[in-house]
Write an enzyme that holds these catalytic residues in place. Structure first.
Site, PDB file in Angstrom:
ATOM      1  N   HIS A  25       0.819  -1.221   0.000  1.00 57.38           N
ATOM      2  CA  HIS A  25       0.000   0.000   0.000  1.00 57.38           C
ATOM      3  C   HIS A  25       0.848   1.265   0.000  1.00 57.38           C
ATOM      4  O   HIS A  25       0.340   2.344  -0.307  1.00 57.38           O
ATOM      5  CB  HIS A  25      -1.055  -0.019   1.114  1.00 57.38           C
ATOM      6  CG  HIS A  25      -0.580   0.323   2.495  1.00 57.38           C
ATOM      7  ND1 HIS A  25      -0.248  -0.638   3.436  1.00 57.38           N
ATOM      8  CD2 HIS A  25      -0.399   1.518   3.109  1.00 57.38           C
ATOM      9  CE1 HIS A  25       0.102  -0.039   4.571  1.00 57.38           C
ATOM     10  NE2 HIS A  25       0.023   1.259   4.389  1.00 57.38           N
ATOM     11  N   ASP A  41       1.059  -7.641   2.289  1.00 57.87           N
ATOM     12  CA  ASP A  41       1.219  -6.206   2.054  1.00 57.87           C
ATOM     13  C   ASP A  41       2.703  -5.830   1.924  1.00 57.87           C
ATOM     14  O   ASP A  41       3.258  -5.167   2.797  1.00 57.87           O
ATOM     15  CB  ASP A  41       0.538  -5.433   3.192  1.00 57.87           C
ATOM     16  CG  ASP A  41       0.270  -3.977   2.813  1.00 57.87           C
ATOM     17  OD1 ASP A  41       0.796  -3.530   1.780  1.00 57.87           O
ATOM     18  OD2 ASP A  41      -0.448  -3.288   3.552  1.00 57.87           O
ATOM     19  N   SER A  61       3.893   2.361   8.452  1.00 56.60           N
ATOM     20  CA  SER A  61       3.623   1.365   7.416  1.00 56.60           C
ATOM     21  C   SER A  61       4.883   1.081   6.613  1.00 56.60           C
ATOM     22  O   SER A  61       5.552   2.007   6.161  1.00 56.60           O
ATOM     23  CB  SER A  61       2.530   1.855   6.470  1.00 56.60           C
ATOM     24  OG  SER A  61       1.274   1.694   7.063  1.00 56.60           O
ATOM     25  N   PHE A  72       2.373  -3.375   8.931  1.00 50.42           N
ATOM     26  CA  PHE A  72       1.488  -2.735   7.929  1.00 50.42           C
ATOM     27  C   PHE A  72       0.138  -2.296   8.475  1.00 50.42           C
ATOM     28  O   PHE A  72      -0.608  -1.611   7.791  1.00 50.42           O
ATOM     29  CB  PHE A  72       1.299  -3.633   6.710  1.00 50.42           C
ATOM     30  CG  PHE A  72       0.430  -4.850   6.914  1.00 50.42           C
ATOM     31  CD1 PHE A  72       0.966  -6.024   7.410  1.00 50.42           C
ATOM     32  CD2 PHE A  72      -0.918  -4.821   6.584  1.00 50.42           C
ATOM     33  CE1 PHE A  72       0.166  -7.152   7.585  1.00 50.42           C
ATOM     34  CE2 PHE A  72      -1.730  -5.948   6.754  1.00 50.42           C
ATOM     35  CZ  PHE A  72      -1.178  -7.119   7.261  1.00 50.42           C
ATOM     36  N   ASP A  73      -0.175  -2.645   9.724  1.00 52.05           N
ATOM     37  CA  ASP A  73      -1.478  -2.245  10.249  1.00 52.05           C
ATOM     38  C   ASP A  73      -1.488  -2.445  11.763  1.00 52.05           C
ATOM     39  O   ASP A  73      -0.560  -3.026  12.329  1.00 52.05           O
ATOM     40  CB  ASP A  73      -2.590  -3.075   9.598  1.00 52.05           C
ATOM     41  CG  ASP A  73      -3.950  -2.366   9.586  1.00 52.05           C
ATOM     42  OD1 ASP A  73      -4.022  -1.220  10.063  1.00 52.05           O
ATOM     43  OD2 ASP A  73      -4.927  -2.946   9.081  1.00 52.05           O
TER      44      ASP A  73
END
Lengths: 718, 718
Positions: free
Chosen positions: B80, B218, B653, B669-670
């Site tokens: 992302h 990701d 991220s 990533f999250d």
């Protein structure tokens, strides 16, 4: 994807996962080795003996299971199983449901609702030979075969009930491969002893129904009373507490993750041995259409009782029951979406058929003929579903019942239709008396209109000539409306005295009555009887085929060293296994125990999650008494509910959960959502039973509700 | 209930739960003992050294974090984070987003999107003394103080960027208690090397955003290029791969539950040291009103782009961003609902104030004055929120930007408003060029009408005279409609050439323009500048108070032997802790790892859960390569994502997750849903970081995407 999932499931069923099986008590001897391996400390050879502890402490309530827990007839079951009796004793000024109830002495105990019963199993006798030998050939005359079996069953029941004080029934196993006559002592004086507040007993309400993690204190205490002679008697102040042959001791230390547990109880119905075609019909037809219809019916009720609180109250129980059914249908749908149940069943059948080709060719033929029978049923399944809904309408059903009981009463009792015999009349009359409480003409009319409109959508081939005639030729929606207008304007069946008078009026009087509801019942009765006869004929044929196929399955299983338990049929069963959590999906683990702190987490202060201040205070003060254990985070707390891999279904509610020593460590009261579709296919990875923990029961009685008298009456084990 | 929860949380924060802290690298030395206790195998005294491995392998992308993973400038970050560059290179006939991309040679690598950057930290210098000494008294003249700080910052930045090829910024810590000048080498030629299919890189889409269990791959690879002289250069085929001072080795064996992990990266913003009053405002005003407004705005966009696919596409990114914001607001709301954050903060403040009374009385005064400042801000918070939305409208914002840049350009660069300096002009021009792609007059008009109608609901005290005048005295809805009719009919700002011409037209030209959007901007500019000045004055006062209060907090923490990390501010931070699941509620455990089988479980074959056949086939064949480990059920599989108790936020991220030896074991990533409100109050029991596992990355590149060239280029550690 689907193929992969089947492979996965197949792999799982041969692994360490949950034990499928609702065993008949006599089957347990053959499973002794497995039961011991799972952890039973008692003699596995004796555990299935009906006359001995612990099985002789387990009783039925008719729709639930319970058990004796004291020498003076104290019975423990689920709160939701005692609900009717609690409700029956609740008044606005003394709301026992809301506030809970505790009788401090025998004298303070309250009478049970009129239909409250405790059934003590007296005997279970194999009557297969009496039922299977010398029957007419079902292939040639299914109806004759059906009637012969029916008559033999009724004769056995009549003979068994002769003594009085007993309820007998013949239970069919494996679709007719075997029959057992069950004799139950029917205790009719059942009293309310103790129930926690609804905030405990129904904590989580509908939201948490079928859900884990769970925090429901779903337990209550009743007491069985008999006459001074020790025999069942109607309620009387001179009755005395029943002295059971044995009773269960309550464990104060409970179980831990992995511990052995077993349950004895009365599971209602499963479909584990249905053919792949029947599973396919359930998945592709029954559940989707039922879900659609029930939602529509709920809409009809809602829109017609809107702003009419009186009507809403009358249909509250119906709505609750429809919603409960809907959750079940949806659970089945969701469960079936997770794997290819049809392929799994086909795979299983192919193995059996391949074996049967060589060893039991009759099984192959029976399988083929059963498939043909299933195909026949499909031809009218839409019609049968619609007629089923029509039969649930208040006024139509009342009219049909009134007509039918008067028809049946003309026959000798043994020839009367099942459900309309002398032994059923009290129940039927009770239903007629209670109609007022759950019937509203506007809602009923709207439901009939909805159902009949659905009927009019059926293809010609499925229409019922008698109903078409009653509706008027080529019945359009407008004719339907005027038909219903006059029916609801003119029928007097809404009047209790009229119903009771008609109950005993005799067949002729009904047939000549001017009441349009009765006229409809009379007009449709030929259709009802014709369809009933078709069904009986088919059922008679089925009793030729299903037992042969099941005999084949059992023989095949035996050839690979496996036992076969029968589908649930309300008879006494035993299931055993271990305390166990589960992983509903990758990365997520359902832990096997919940604790008091979870109640505080869920508490919102209103609605379904409204714990009492008294309970919250005791939790907050950490007054755990001797009932706490170590939680996963290392703290101490009282376990509330726990999970096991036991195999139960509706009817098992209230069943005592026993530890390896046969002590009561909890009560079964629900399954997880993933367990719903296990009625058809047992998924060992996901199917779990939810129990209320004995430590929570004792803690609540001790620390919150001060039920010292009961704690003293029971025998608590460390 | 609330009291109980606070007590619980307080208890937790002193227990073994997750480690709060986004530490400045120089702080790590003081934490050496704790870092070693958590499991670091490297020298904790050296781990914070910017010039050494592993910190010098960590880079910024401007809005994300990344790291070098080969000697030839290969960079790994989140999918992302590389999304813009992947999208930039995607065409209908070659859809890299959907199908993935792999450059088999350097020559096949694709140019990054125009704003793609890799920032390599050159130095971080403490400039606190330069910023804090000899400033005007903010209590007397907040604006003068604000301007003095602003000018000193700009001067430091200008001097630092003099050499060219560098991006410098002064970062404010603890609201002004300290300032650091950060010098970053700005690599402008960043190319796309490898990205998995969207079915991997965005598996789960918005549905799984912030959700555990997670199965998202990701990650993507970029490469940094510099001129032949080794210095940053614009994209050119003669550029060469950048040779970083160090790079991270990739772990092939990953981590296990409980293992040490650490992250270095660029967290954007947290509010951990906000006063209880500010937390209260966020809970009672900001989040509820933002949730309501954003939902209304989404409705306006939806109803005005309905059946207009072109408009829908133009607003797709805006809608995605609004939905993302909404989920964040809702996550904060839901997080705050679980405990009494205000009471927790008040409790904390009371302790500090009690200590400060005796030891640092200036802190007590600063606290009191800060509270007064917060009260002042409340007076116009509804107005400020509405004006904020107005500034997001396409044509209004464009007009205001055009006017403002022409105003600012008249000043010497150092005096120009932040965001409107020479260094910002390219970015502004880029925005003007891209307006066409994300602007539709009908939607924009509807949004303006919605926002201005909300403005008209403001009480008199919060109205802006200039805007009232523009709307017409006592502006009614009808006047608003005709005002907007003529604005949208006559404005030419939708035309790219017009915008670009106006960009350099000069202040006078704008002020005399007949375009109604520009006239509106000119009419409102005095209000904008006045409110800006009020805010700066208040900010100047705040720089007097906040640092004193933070100094007090730090001194208090020091008195009880604790370090204080600053709130996130986009500067480099290190967080360390362990791989760890969590219990979101009683009875439910989130396991720390997910596995390949979870992808198969979630796969629906369409939409957000549509794994490729190639991937499913490899999973089904159990081709795990050397990347598998033992799952909780005892089988082998490749871990996909994992959880840790690390403390991150937006901007982190793509951050490399390092094991105890400093090897890359994954990418952050999250966070989980429960982590959203940790921006305000870190809940150690529930806050978790979600990482993509290095084993999943390697497995996918090896077994599914055959990225052999990259596996060969990187150094894999057993």
């Amino acid at each position: 994807m689907r193929i992969l999932s089947v492979a996965l499931l197949a792999a799982l069923s041969s692994s360490v996962y949950a034990v499928e099986g609702m065993w008949q008590p006599h089957q347990l001897k053959a499973l002794a080795e497995d039961i011991e391996a799972k952890g039973l400390a008692l003699d596995p050879q004796k555990i299935g003996d009906l006359q001995s502890h612990p099985l002789n402490a387990v009783v039925g309530l008719g729709f639930c299971t319970a058990s004796f827990v004291s020498p003076t007839g104290l019975v423990v079951t689920n709160h939701h199983c005692a609900y009717g009796t609690i409700q029956y004793n609740s008044k606005p000024e003394r709301n026992l449901l809301r506030d809970g109830f505790l009788a401090k002495t025998f004298g303070e105990e309250l009478p049970g609702e009129p239909n409250a019963r405790v059934y003590v199993t007296e005997s279970i006798t194999d009557v297969s030979s009496k039922l299977r030998k010398g029957l007419p050939d079902g292939a040639k005359n299914g109806l004759a075969r059906f009637r012969a079996i029916d008559e033999r069953q009724k004769a056995l029941v009549k003979d068994c009930e002769k003594a009085g004080g007993y309820r007998c029934d013949v239970y069919v196993f494996h679709g007719g491969a075997s029959y057992f006559l069950v004799k139950l002592m029917e205790i009719r004086d059942v009293r309310l002893v103790y129930n926690p507040t609804e905030a405990v007993g129904k904590f989580g309400g509908d939201t948490d129904n079928w859900i884990w993690p769970r925090h429901t204190g779903d337990f209550s205490f009743l007491r069985a009373y008999v006459g001074p002679d020790g025999k069942p008697a109607d309620y009387s102040t001179s009755n005395v507490p029943y002295r059971p042959k044995s009773f269960l001791k309550i464990s104060q230390t409970g179980v831990s993750d992995g511990d052995f547990v077993m349950i004895a109880g009365y599971p209602g119905r499963t479909n584990r041995y249905r053919l792949s075609d029947e599973v396919n019909d359930a998945i592709s037809f029954t559940y989707p259409t039922q879900i659609a219809r029930v939602r529509e019916i709920l809409d009809v009720i809602a829109s017609n009782s809107k702003d009419r609180p009186d009507a809403a109250i009358k249909y509250a129980a119906t709505v609750a029951s429809l919603n409960n059914g809907l959750k079940n249908f949806e659970g089945n749908r969701d469960g079936f979406a997770k794997f290819d149940a049809v392929a799994l069943k086909q795979n299983e059948e192919q193995k059996i058929l391949a074996w049967a080709e060589k060893n039991k060719p009759a099984g192959v033929t029976a399988y083929r003929d059963l498939k043909a029978l299933i195909t026949e049923v499909r031809a009218t399944r839409e019609r049968d579903q619609i007629l089923g809904y029509l039969n649930q309408s208040g006024i139509t059903t009342t009219a049909r019942t009134l007509y039918r009981i008067n028809i049946e009463r003309e026959k000798p009792d043994a020839k009367r239709e099942y459900g309309f015999q002398t032994r059923d009349e009290a129940r039927i009359e009770g239903g007629l008396r209670q109609l007022d409480k759950r019937w509203d003409p506007k809602v009923d009319r709207a439901l009939m209109e909805y159902v009949l409109n659905r009927y009019l959508m059926l293809p010609e081939t499925q229409r019922v000539p008698e109903l078409d005639r009653w509706l008027g030729v080529n019945g359009s929606e407008n004719q339907l409306k005027s038909k219903l207008d006059s029916l609801f304007a003119q029928s007097k069946l809404g009047d209790l005295d009229t119903r009771l008078q008609l109950f005993r009026a005799g067949r002729k009087a009904i047939e000549s009555a001017s009441d349009p509801a009765l006229q409809m019942a009379v007009a449709l009765m030929p259709a009802t009887l014709r369809i009933e006869q078709e069904n009986k004929t088919r059922a008679g044929r089925e009793t030729m085929l299903r037992p042969v196929w099941m005999d084949t399955r059992i023989a095949y299983a035996s050839s690979i060293g496996k036992q076969v338990y029968p589908d649930a049929n309300n008879s006494l069963r035993v299931t055993y296994g271990n305390v166990m959590g589960y992983a509903p999906k990758d990365g997520l683990q359902m832990l096997p125990f919940t604790y008091l702190e979870g109640i505080v987490e869920k508490h919102t202060g209103s609605g379904e999650f409204d714990a009492t201040k008294a309970q919250l205070d005791v939790i907050s003060a950490k007054r755990f008494g001797p009932y706490s254990s170590r939680t996963p985070t290392g703290t101490q707390s009282v376990p509330v509910n726990f999970l096991s891999d036991l195999d139960i279904t509706g009817g098992n509610s209230g069943s005592p959960t026993l530890n390896s020593k046969g002590e009561l460590v909890g009560l079964a009261f629900d399954g997880n959502y993933e367990a719903i579709s296990s009625g058809w296919v047992f998924n060992p990875k996901l199917t779990r039973t939810i129990h209320v923990d004995s430590r929570y029961m004792l803690w609540l009685m001790d620390e919150v509700d001060q039920a010292d008298n009961l704690l003293k009456e029971m025998v608590l084990e460390q």
